[in-house]
Motif scaffolding. Structure first.
Motif, mmCIF file in Angstrom:
data_model
loop_
_atom_site.group_PDB
_atom_site.id
_atom_site.type_symbol
_atom_site.label_atom_id
_atom_site.label_comp_id
_atom_site.label_asym_id
_atom_site.label_seq_id
_atom_site.Cartn_x
_atom_site.Cartn_y
_atom_site.Cartn_z
ATOM 1 N N ARG A 49 0.581 -1.685 0.110
ATOM 2 C CA ARG A 49 -0.072 -0.106 -0.029
ATOM 3 C C ARG A 49 0.716 1.607 0.452
ATOM 4 N NH1 ARG A 49 -2.613 -2.527 4.019
ATOM 5 N NH2 ARG A 49 -5.004 -3.356 3.105
ATOM 6 N N ILE A 50 1.696 1.130 0.511
ATOM 7 C CA ILE A 50 2.507 2.600 0.687
ATOM 8 C C ILE A 50 3.167 2.607 -0.485
ATOM 9 C CG2 ILE A 50 4.987 3.429 1.736
ATOM 10 C CD1 ILE A 50 3.915 1.838 4.448
ATOM 11 N N SER A 51 3.911 1.771 -1.387
ATOM 12 C CA SER A 51 4.707 1.334 -2.258
ATOM 13 C C SER A 51 3.642 2.613 -3.198
ATOM 14 C CB SER A 51 5.322 0.613 -2.677
ATOM 15 O OG SER A 51 6.169 0.097 -2.227
ATOM 16 N N GLN A 52 2.095 2.425 -3.450
ATOM 17 C CA GLN A 52 1.223 2.414 -4.111
ATOM 18 C C GLN A 52 1.188 3.364 -4.218
ATOM 19 O OE1 GLN A 52 -1.661 -0.285 -4.562
ATOM 20 N NE2 GLN A 52 -2.461 0.764 -7.341
ATOM 21 N N CYS A 53 1.511 4.426 -3.006
ATOM 22 C CA CYS A 53 0.554 5.598 -2.954
ATOM 23 C C CYS A 53 1.739 5.968 -2.969
ATOM 24 C CB CYS A 53 0.753 5.490 -0.824
ATOM 25 S SG CYS A 53 0.105 7.389 -0.798
ATOM 26 N N THR A 54 2.993 6.406 -2.887
ATOM 27 C CA THR A 54 3.929 6.591 -3.321
ATOM 28 C C THR A 54 4.721 6.830 -4.582
ATOM 29 O OG1 THR A 54 5.276 5.610 -1.153
ATOM 30 C CG2 THR A 54 6.619 6.767 -2.590
#
Length: 82
Positions: A49-54
């Protein structure tokens, strides 16, 4: 794009398809019997999730723009108080 000689739009569609398929696999593995603990599975999901948001709207890590900085500020530096 260079390896396959395709347009940027075609490359974006391909990558988005890969992301969609990977999310489907991760969600399926999450609800089936997994050999991993729930905490490890949740950590892996949160990292995704963090990677996709970033990186969803460009390279928010290596070349952050104002909106990327605002997202990071709102998520980490000035989170909502519950």
């Amino acid at each position: 794009m260079r390896e396959n000689g395709v347009s940027e739009e075609c490359a974006h569609k391909y990558i988005n398809n890969l992301l969609d398929e990977t999310w489907k696999k991760m969600n399926k593995d999450r609800v089936t019997n997994s050999p991993f603990s729930n905490s490890l599975t949740e950590t892996a999901m949160n990292l995704a999730r963090i990677s996709q948001c970033t990186y969803q709207y460009g390279d928010a890590h290596g070349a952050p723009d104002a909106s990327a900085k605002n997202r990071i500020r709102s998520l980490i530096i000035e989170p909502l108080v519950l």
